[in-house]
Design an enzyme around this catalytic site. Structure first.
Site, mmCIF file in Angstrom:
data_model
loop_
_atom_site.group_PDB
_atom_site.id
_atom_site.type_symbol
_atom_site.label_atom_id
_atom_site.label_comp_id
_atom_site.label_asym_id
_atom_site.label_seq_id
_atom_site.Cartn_x
_atom_site.Cartn_y
_atom_site.Cartn_z
ATOM 1 N N THR A 34 -4.819 -12.083 -23.150
ATOM 2 C CA THR A 34 -4.286 -10.819 -22.608
ATOM 3 C C THR A 34 -3.094 -10.394 -23.446
ATOM 4 O O THR A 34 -2.385 -11.231 -23.994
ATOM 5 C CB THR A 34 -3.793 -10.980 -21.160
ATOM 6 O OG1 THR A 34 -2.834 -12.022 -21.139
ATOM 7 C CG2 THR A 34 -4.924 -11.294 -20.230
ATOM 8 N N GLU A 41 -9.009 -9.817 -17.556
ATOM 9 C CA GLU A 41 -9.347 -10.841 -16.562
ATOM 10 C C GLU A 41 -10.615 -10.505 -15.785
ATOM 11 O O GLU A 41 -11.109 -11.321 -15.008
ATOM 12 C CB GLU A 41 -8.184 -11.011 -15.564
ATOM 13 C CG GLU A 41 -6.944 -11.689 -16.122
ATOM 14 C CD GLU A 41 -5.988 -10.725 -16.823
ATOM 15 O OE1 GLU A 41 -6.419 -9.622 -17.188
ATOM 16 O OE2 GLU A 41 -4.814 -11.098 -17.002
ATOM 17 N N LYS A 56 11.621 2.605 -8.011
ATOM 18 C CA LYS A 56 12.036 2.457 -6.611
ATOM 19 C C LYS A 56 13.267 3.314 -6.373
ATOM 20 O O LYS A 56 14.371 2.953 -6.747
ATOM 21 C CB LYS A 56 12.311 0.990 -6.284
ATOM 22 C CG LYS A 56 11.042 0.180 -6.283
ATOM 23 C CD LYS A 56 11.283 -1.269 -5.896
ATOM 24 C CE LYS A 56 10.198 -2.132 -6.484
ATOM 25 N NZ LYS A 56 10.471 -2.617 -7.839
ATOM 26 N N TRP A 106 8.793 4.150 -3.149
ATOM 27 C CA TRP A 106 8.151 4.042 -4.462
ATOM 28 C C TRP A 106 7.746 5.404 -4.994
ATOM 29 O O TRP A 106 7.184 6.220 -4.272
ATOM 30 C CB TRP A 106 6.873 3.201 -4.363
ATOM 31 C CG TRP A 106 7.119 1.751 -4.199
ATOM 32 C CD1 TRP A 106 8.322 1.148 -3.999
ATOM 33 C CD2 TRP A 106 6.137 0.707 -4.226
ATOM 34 N NE1 TRP A 106 8.153 -0.209 -3.896
ATOM 35 C CE2 TRP A 106 6.822 -0.506 -4.030
ATOM 36 C CE3 TRP A 106 4.759 0.692 -4.406
ATOM 37 C CZ2 TRP A 106 6.161 -1.734 -3.998
ATOM 38 C CZ3 TRP A 106 4.102 -0.520 -4.372
ATOM 39 C CH2 TRP A 106 4.809 -1.726 -4.173
HETATM 40 P P1 AMP Z 1 -5.968 -5.123 -20.299
HETATM 41 O O1 AMP Z 1 -6.273 -6.427 -19.711
HETATM 42 O O2 AMP Z 1 -5.084 -5.196 -21.511
HETATM 43 O O3 AMP Z 1 -7.193 -4.315 -20.531
HETATM 44 O O4 AMP Z 1 -5.091 -4.324 -19.230
HETATM 45 C C1 AMP Z 1 -5.511 -4.147 -17.916
HETATM 46 C C2 AMP Z 1 -4.605 -3.153 -17.226
HETATM 47 O O5 AMP Z 1 -4.727 -1.867 -17.823
HETATM 48 C C3 AMP Z 1 -4.943 -2.922 -15.776
HETATM 49 O O6 AMP Z 1 -4.432 -3.921 -14.947
HETATM 50 C C4 AMP Z 1 -4.285 -1.566 -15.535
HETATM 51 O O7 AMP Z 1 -2.895 -1.681 -15.320
HETATM 52 C C5 AMP Z 1 -4.500 -0.863 -16.845
HETATM 53 N N1 AMP Z 1 -5.671 0.019 -16.756
HETATM 54 C C6 AMP Z 1 -6.913 -0.200 -17.207
HETATM 55 N N2 AMP Z 1 -7.702 0.865 -16.957
HETATM 56 C C7 AMP Z 1 -6.944 1.782 -16.321
HETATM 57 C C8 AMP Z 1 -7.174 3.093 -15.786
HETATM 58 N N3 AMP Z 1 -8.339 3.703 -15.878
HETATM 59 N N4 AMP Z 1 -6.130 3.699 -15.173
HETATM 60 C C9 AMP Z 1 -4.927 3.114 -15.072
HETATM 61 N N5 AMP Z 1 -4.646 1.913 -15.554
HETATM 62 C C10 AMP Z 1 -5.642 1.238 -16.176
#
Ligand code: AMP
Length: 544
Positions: A188, A333, A441, A446
């Site tokens: 990640t 994940e 906040k 929020w």
């Molecule tokens: P990653 O594991 O690097 O792909 O990041 C995952 C995170 O990206 C998620 O937990 C979200 O916070 C963000 N994310 C992925 N898709 C979206 C979406 N369509 N809208 C908003 N946030 C997103």
């Protein structure tokens, strides 16, 4: 009593066997780092993957050994997806945009045995090769004729095409093993602390592939031409190389040329119907098409996720290009797909404006992903309650534990906490309002930063906008809008603040606007708000 149906382990190699048998002539087109356009078929993919599998075995690569890649989207990378996992080894896709120190850290942590790299990354390899502990072979993903002299400095260097040429393609059969075996590994991006590895299995990958292709997910078929802009080092290009084999779709790979002009040329010349990527990539592409008055002649849908897709972008795609955005949400994940925003029958009778409301959400869960939102005490907030909370997920392609147990027990009563803040409507459509770490906040309440960013992005002069919490003596935190203007466009702080009038509760309006040249982007193209918070940590908001 057991059912009397055949039992076959769900293995990644079966996708390749299917593609070769039922879609042998289907094409895989790649823009190569060598500079040309390369064409091959699923028959070639299958044959070359088998020969690479043999070459890996000849290098003494055993089941469970990690084999790394530092590579763009291309046919050789796709061959490795099948060759490595197919023999029970683990494909570790490394993000080349990481700092060399992080690449060394990740390769050591994963205990990579072999590392395959595109020539673009030769300088990076030269920097990391002497420092990694476990890598025994470095393989340049090219042929001998294209190998630059500078590669001679890399120890134990092998050439990809030599490895393939050195192996016959006669009697090789993909081995059969437990479907729970590890197949690939992706770290990640992790904004804090060391990156953590997510270790997928054959079973999780196959189940995810089947679900991802469904009409209410990515909606893929043998009639599609898919161009994944999302890199193969970002959660397996959201599963699209596997989906392509399962459906028999034509695959088009952009290599390292991710600028608007190169992408657009490939969309048109290869008649791409479906693409996928993060919003920042589309922004560059739309900038190019708008400046040159271009339209897409075959692309009718594109998957946008990885961070929130600004509603203004969904509207532009529809109204100016007749392209439907499939807004999707997921995480490394989660393999990654969790939700996609597709319509139910009821929505078909709606006006376009009402439909945008649906498309702007991150969508409803695809089968296999269960999700819920909980309050501060961990109690579920029922669907249809207009209140956001922590989003939790569970399912057969969702992480149980990080690689090597990093981070300890991550599940909460069997659910994985996503770190996202969301609400879910009565029909199951989920809307991400923030990352837990990014919420603002203000006076104990929020404020969702994504909403504020989306509004700013709808202003014609705004190229990119991030909303972060700035310290406030009375309210604790207040929203500060950080804006990159479009080239040649002008807008003032006052105009932007006035732009929020009537679009949002008054007290959500940003207190101030700062204009910057650029917003820092992470290795997967997402805004790094933690860096912005650091940059503006002493920012004095106007107190009037
Ligand atoms: P990653 O594991 O690097 O792909 O990041 C995952 C995170 O990206 C998620 O937990 C979200 O916070 C963000 N994310 C992925 N898709 C979206 C979406 N369509 N809208 C908003 N946030 C997103």
């Amino acid at each position: 009593m057991f059912g009397l149906m055949q039992s076959q382990p769900l293995l990644i190699s079966s996708l390749l066997v299917h593609a070769e048998r039922h879609h042998p002539e289907q094409e895989i087109v790649s823009r190569r780092v060598e500079g040309d356009i390369h064409r091959c078929t699923y028959r070639d993919l299958a044959s070359r993957s088998r020969r690479m599998a043999r070459a890996l075995q000849a290098l003494n690569i055993k089941p469970s050994d990690r084999v790394a890649t530092l590579a763009w989207n291309g046919y050789r990378h796709m061959e490795l997806y099948f060759a490595v996992s197919g023999i029970g080894s683990v494909l570790h896709t490394v993000n080349p945009r990481l700092h060399p120190d992080q690449v060394v850290w990740i390769a050591d942590h994963a205990e990579d045995q072999v590392l395959f790299f595109d020539l673009t990354f030769l300088p990076l390899i030269a920097a990391v090769a002497p420092r990694t502990k476990t890598v025994k072979h470095w393989v340049a993903m090219t042929d001998r004729a294209h190998l630059p002299e500078s590669a001679a400095s890399i120890p134990n260097l092998l050439v990809y095409e030599d490895l393939i040429a050195g192996q016959p393609d006669d009697t090789f059969e993909w081995p059969t093993f437990d479907e729970q075996s590890a197949s690939s590994l992706c770290y990640t991006s992790g904004t804090t602390g060391n990156p953590k590895g997510v270790l997928y299995s054959h079973r999780s990958t196959l189940l995810h592939t089947m679900a991802a292709a469904l009409p209410d997910a990515l909606n893929c078929s043998a009639r599609d031409v898919i161009l994944p802009v999302v890199p193969m080092f970002h959660v397996n290009a959201w599963g699209l190389p596997y989906v392509a084999c399962m459906t028999g779709a034509k695959m088009v790979f952009p290599g390292g040329a991710l600028d608007g002009k190169s992408l657009y040329e490939l969309f048109e010349s290869e008649k791409v119907t479906l693409s996928a990527g993060v919003p920042t990539v589309w922004q560059a592409l739309l900038g190019h098409t708008a400046a040159n008055n271009l339209k897409f002649s075959t692309m009718r849908r594109t998957v946008i996720g990885g961070s929130a897709c600004p509603p203004a972008m969904i509207r532009t795609f529809k109204e100016q290009y007749d392209v439907d955005v499939i807004h999707a949400w997921g995480m490394t994940e989660m393999s990654p797909l969790g939700t996609a925003s597709t319509f139910k029958t009821r929505h078909l009778g709606m006006t376009q404006e009402e439909r945008y409301e649906v498309m702007n959400r991150q969508g409803r869960a695809i089968f296999g992903v269960d999700m819920k939102v909980v309050d501060e005490d961990g109690r579920e907030i029922p669907f249809g309650t207009d209140k956001s909370g922590d989003l939790l997920v569970r399912g057969p392609w969702i992480l149980r534990q990080y690689f090597k147990g990093e981070g300890g027990d991550v599940l909460r009563d069997g659910w994985f906490p996503t770190g996202d803040v969301a609400k879910i409507d009565a029909e199951g459509y989920m809307l991400i309002t923030d990352r837990t770490k990014d919420v603002i906040k203000s006076g104990g309440e929020w404020i969702g930063s994504i909403d504020l960013e989306n509004i700013a992005m709808a202003h014609p002069a705004v190229a990119m906008a991030a909303c972060i919490a700035a310290k406030h003596p009375k309210w604790d935190e207040r929203p500060l809008l950080v804006v990159v203007k479009k080239p040649g466009a002008e807008v003032t702080r006052e105009e932007l603040i006035a732009f929020y009038d009537g679009k949002i509760a008054k007290w959500w309006t940003p207190d101030d606007v700062v204009f910057v040249e650029a917003i820092p982007l992470g290795a997967t193209g997402k805004m790094q708000k933690n860096k912005l918070r650091e940059q503006f940590k002493d920012y004095q908001l106007p107190t009037a």
